[in-house]
Write a protein that holds these residues in place. Structure first.
Motif, mmCIF file in Angstrom:
data_model
loop_
_atom_site.group_PDB
_atom_site.id
_atom_site.type_symbol
_atom_site.label_atom_id
_atom_site.label_comp_id
_atom_site.label_asym_id
_atom_site.label_seq_id
_atom_site.Cartn_x
_atom_site.Cartn_y
_atom_site.Cartn_z
ATOM 1 N N UNK A 19 0.791 -1.233 -0.116
ATOM 2 C CA UNK A 19 -0.020 -0.209 0.016
ATOM 3 C C UNK A 19 0.865 1.238 0.065
ATOM 4 N N UNK A 20 2.161 1.161 0.166
ATOM 5 C CA UNK A 20 3.103 2.371 0.459
ATOM 6 C C UNK A 20 3.130 3.370 -0.805
ATOM 7 N N UNK A 21 3.077 2.911 -2.195
ATOM 8 C CA UNK A 21 2.912 3.649 -3.113
ATOM 9 C C UNK A 21 1.677 4.386 -3.440
ATOM 10 N N UNK A 22 0.588 3.905 -3.029
ATOM 11 C CA UNK A 22 -0.669 4.500 -3.285
ATOM 12 C C UNK A 22 -0.718 5.607 -2.164
ATOM 13 N N UNK A 23 -0.302 5.301 -1.066
ATOM 14 C CA UNK A 23 -0.554 6.170 0.099
ATOM 15 C C UNK A 23 0.750 7.391 -0.185
ATOM 16 N N UNK A 24 1.682 7.174 -0.653
ATOM 17 C CA UNK A 24 2.636 8.263 -1.177
ATOM 18 C C UNK A 24 2.246 8.956 -2.433
ATOM 19 N N UNK A 25 1.354 8.426 -3.097
ATOM 20 C CA UNK A 25 0.710 9.063 -4.217
ATOM 21 C C UNK A 25 -0.384 10.195 -3.779
ATOM 22 N N UNK A 26 -1.221 9.631 -2.510
ATOM 23 C CA UNK A 26 -2.126 10.516 -2.031
ATOM 24 C C UNK A 26 -1.113 11.639 -1.337
ATOM 25 N N UNK A 27 -0.070 11.431 -0.678
ATOM 26 C CA UNK A 27 0.601 12.340 -0.071
ATOM 27 C C UNK A 27 1.314 13.319 -0.934
ATOM 28 N N UNK A 28 1.572 13.024 -2.094
ATOM 29 C CA UNK A 28 2.229 13.959 -3.133
ATOM 30 C C UNK A 28 1.118 14.937 -3.546
ATOM 31 N N UNK A 29 -0.186 14.069 -3.820
ATOM 32 C CA UNK A 29 -1.415 15.295 -4.362
ATOM 33 C C UNK A 29 -1.619 16.191 -3.233
ATOM 34 N N UNK A 30 -1.498 15.663 -1.911
ATOM 35 C CA UNK A 30 -1.486 16.851 -0.828
ATOM 36 C C UNK A 30 -0.602 18.006 -0.918
ATOM 37 N N UNK A 31 0.405 17.845 -1.593
ATOM 38 C CA UNK A 31 1.610 18.700 -1.564
ATOM 39 C C UNK A 31 2.556 18.480 -0.459
ATOM 40 N N UNK A 32 2.513 17.263 0.013
ATOM 41 C CA UNK A 32 3.701 16.895 1.082
ATOM 42 C C UNK A 32 4.818 16.758 0.293
ATOM 43 N N UNK A 33 6.031 17.358 0.652
ATOM 44 C CA UNK A 33 7.416 17.243 0.040
ATOM 45 C C UNK A 33 8.322 16.414 0.703
ATOM 46 N N UNK A 34 8.138 15.641 1.833
ATOM 47 C CA UNK A 34 9.029 15.100 2.562
ATOM 48 C C UNK A 34 8.368 13.770 3.108
ATOM 49 N N UNK A 35 9.078 12.410 2.990
ATOM 50 C CA UNK A 35 8.532 11.432 3.692
ATOM 51 C C UNK A 35 9.336 10.525 4.370
ATOM 52 N N UNK A 36 8.972 9.674 5.117
ATOM 53 C CA UNK A 36 9.750 8.653 5.774
ATOM 54 C C UNK A 36 8.873 7.277 5.703
ATOM 55 N N UNK A 37 9.485 6.337 4.935
ATOM 56 C CA UNK A 37 8.560 5.048 4.975
ATOM 57 C C UNK A 37 9.458 4.048 5.649
ATOM 58 N N UNK A 38 8.698 3.844 6.848
ATOM 59 C CA UNK A 38 9.219 2.964 7.852
ATOM 60 C C UNK A 38 8.950 1.499 7.383
ATOM 61 N N UNK A 39 8.005 1.075 6.683
ATOM 62 C CA UNK A 39 7.692 -0.167 6.306
ATOM 63 C C UNK A 39 8.733 -0.985 5.706
ATOM 64 N N UNK A 40 8.713 -2.384 5.741
ATOM 65 C CA UNK A 40 9.757 -3.221 5.194
ATOM 66 C C UNK A 40 9.055 -3.784 4.161
ATOM 67 N N UNK A 41 9.658 -4.923 3.365
ATOM 68 C CA UNK A 41 9.217 -5.658 2.416
ATOM 69 C C UNK A 41 9.473 -5.294 1.017
ATOM 70 N N UNK A 42 10.751 -4.674 0.705
ATOM 71 C CA UNK A 42 10.968 -4.028 -0.532
ATOM 72 C C UNK A 42 12.221 -4.735 -0.928
ATOM 73 N N UNK A 43 13.202 -3.981 -1.420
ATOM 74 C CA UNK A 43 14.237 -4.541 -2.117
ATOM 75 C C UNK A 43 15.019 -5.537 -1.275
ATOM 76 N N UNK A 44 14.854 -5.402 0.097
ATOM 77 C CA UNK A 44 15.632 -6.267 0.925
ATOM 78 C C UNK A 44 15.241 -7.591 0.745
ATOM 79 N N UNK A 45 14.202 -7.992 0.249
ATOM 80 C CA UNK A 45 13.603 -9.366 0.043
ATOM 81 C C UNK A 45 13.401 -9.833 -1.440
ATOM 82 N N UNK A 46 13.914 -9.102 -2.266
ATOM 83 C CA UNK A 46 14.092 -9.314 -3.648
ATOM 84 C C UNK A 46 12.865 -9.252 -4.326
ATOM 85 N N UNK A 47 12.702 -10.029 -5.534
ATOM 86 C CA UNK A 47 11.463 -10.207 -6.308
ATOM 87 C C UNK A 47 10.617 -9.286 -6.384
#
Length: 451
Positions: free
Chosen positions: A79-107
């Motif tokens: 869900x992170x990309x869609x949440x970040x998309x909404x944040x961008x539409x809000x005009x938010x210019x900085x984000x910290x993504x705490x969530x794991x499950x990305x490049x570190x797990x491959x695939x």
């Protein structure tokens, strides 16, 4: 990419994934912002809660009517990309993504991270993470602990940048025990957006930061790192030491780094060359990292290699001498003027040459006189003070004397009070006043050499 002030000095934060569940990341992070007196406005976001920790909760970030500077995202990776998309539409210019499950797990994780990066670039969002602990800014203007760590460090002059979130937690715990403070504390995680180069450039210009520590598993752009590091360590106006712990020296270690944050392995000799040509001090262990930072962050830099040693025991004085010479320092003879001063006030059994051996009976008066005389000597650029405790040693008073004299000079002084329980109170006095103490004289010598 937008400037990084939104990451460190946000006037408002949306915690997307704030949770009512004690012990969860979303609950701990929101609690940290509140308990550590963050100076801005907080907007919890959770579609299944009307409030979290007594603060009104919003079902979506788009439903916040006020301006938001920083989004802290703690939702499942899909869900992170869609949440970040909404944040961008809000005009938010900085984000910290705490969530794991990305490049570190491959695939599939690599695809998810690529999508997050694509969204951040689309809206020009300064992105830290994913798979990170978060960011701490101890500046009272912000007082922001946007992490799920248990400790808020004391304010200090050290900027810390790490690829490992778990290491950050251990560092915070150690720093609290060692009375070490930080200006900025950043967990980079996978470095999908903001990486070590952007953060290094930011800390270079940060008036609150005097020393920069880095835990690295790889460098994204080595040439750019070298350029920024050289400008930082070689600045004519305000040089800042950079101390780096680079993991993955061995092939198995490099493989472990790849599975940890998706880092790319590289030749360790190349990293040695990059650091050496950039003025970056590379350390081998966490112990060395903190040995160095205690000296660099608390004492002035010496103007030369000449060290004066004051001790109440001959053996440790010899060990310190050998260590100084081994690390490229000098133990010059003291001037005749200095020796004459010492001869008038010290007992006949004392050794008046460098090292100055006050013998076991020495008390605060002897330490004060000897250290002041040594530091006044124009040949001497720094000093090591050694103490071995005996039944009649008044450690507290000796520590107070060392503090008193050190304040009179713009020369670095480091100590090695040998022992544990017998000298603990004296060490507390030294370190609470910014004088580093090292368990063994060899460590004190090594730190002065690097300084």
């Amino acid at each position: 990419m937008a400037g990084l002030d939104g990451l460190f000095y946000p006037r408002s934060i949306a915690v997307i994934g704030a949770s009512r569940q004690p012990g969860s990341v979303g609950h701990s992070l929101l609690a940290n912002l509140l308990m550590n007196r963050y100076q801005g406005i907080i907007f919890p976001v959770n579609p299944r809660a009307s409030s979290v920790l007594g603060i009104k909760c919003y079902p979506r970030v788009l439903e916040i009517s006020d301006d938001v500077d920083l989004a802290v995202i703690i939702v499942p990776s899909r869900f992170v990309a869609s949440v970040l998309e909404e944040s961008g539409r809000m005009g938010i210019k900085a984000a910290i993504v705490i969530s794991a499950g990305f490049k570190e797990i491959g695939g599939k994780g690599v695809e998810l991270e690529d999508r997050v990066l694509e969204v951040s670039r689309k809206y020009d969002i300064a992105l830290v993470g994913p798979n990170c602990l978060g960011i701490i800014n101890t500046d009272p203007v912000s007082q922001m602990n946007a992490t799920f760590a248990t400790d808020m460090p004391k304010a200090g002059n050290i900027g810390f940048v790490s690829q490992s979130g778990a290491l950050c937690v251990a560092v915070l715990n150690y720093a609290q025990e060692a009375n070490i403070g930080f200006s900025k504390f950043i967990s980079m995680g996978n470095k999908a957006g903001v990486g070590e180069n952007e953060l290094l450039a930011y800390l270079r210009s940060d008036p609150k930061t005097d020393v920069i520590l880095m835990y690295l598993e790889d460098l994204v752009d080595g040439r750019e790192f070298m350029r920024i590091a050289r400008e930082t360590t070689g600045s004519a106006k305000r040089p800042k030491p950079i101390i780096a712990l680079k993991a993955g020296r061995t092939l198995p270690g490099a493989r472990a780094a790849s599975s940890h944050t998706g880092s790319l392995a590289g030749s360790d000799r190349v990293y040695d060359a990059i650091f050496e040509q950039s003025g970056v001090l590379r350390v081998e262990t966490l112990e060395e990292l903190f040995d160095y930072v205690k000296g660099f962050s608390r004492q002035p830099l010496p103007e030369g290699p000449n060290v004066g040693i004051v001790t109440n025991s001959g053996g440790p004085g010899i060990l310190a001498t050998d260590a100084c010479i081994r690390h490229g320092l000098n133990i010059p003879p003291l001037s005749e003027i200095t020796v004459s001063k010492l001869r008038r006030v010290l007992p006949k059994t004392a050794s008046l040459h460098n090292p100055v051996d006050l013998v076991a009976e020495a008390q605060a008066e002897q330490y004060e006189t000897a250290l002041r005389s040594v530091l006044k000597d124009r040949k001497i650029h720094s000093a090591i003070v050694i103490l071995t405790s005996t039944a009649f040693t008044e450690v507290d008073k000796i520590s107070a004397a060392v503090v008193k004299v050190t304040r009179e000079f713009d020369k670095p002084v480091v100590c090695s009070f040998l022992g544990v329980f017998d000298v603990s109170r004296g060490i507390d006095i030294l370190e609470s006043d910014g004088i580093p103490n090292y368990r063994f004289p060899e460590s004190a010598a090594r730190v002065l050499s690097e300084m």
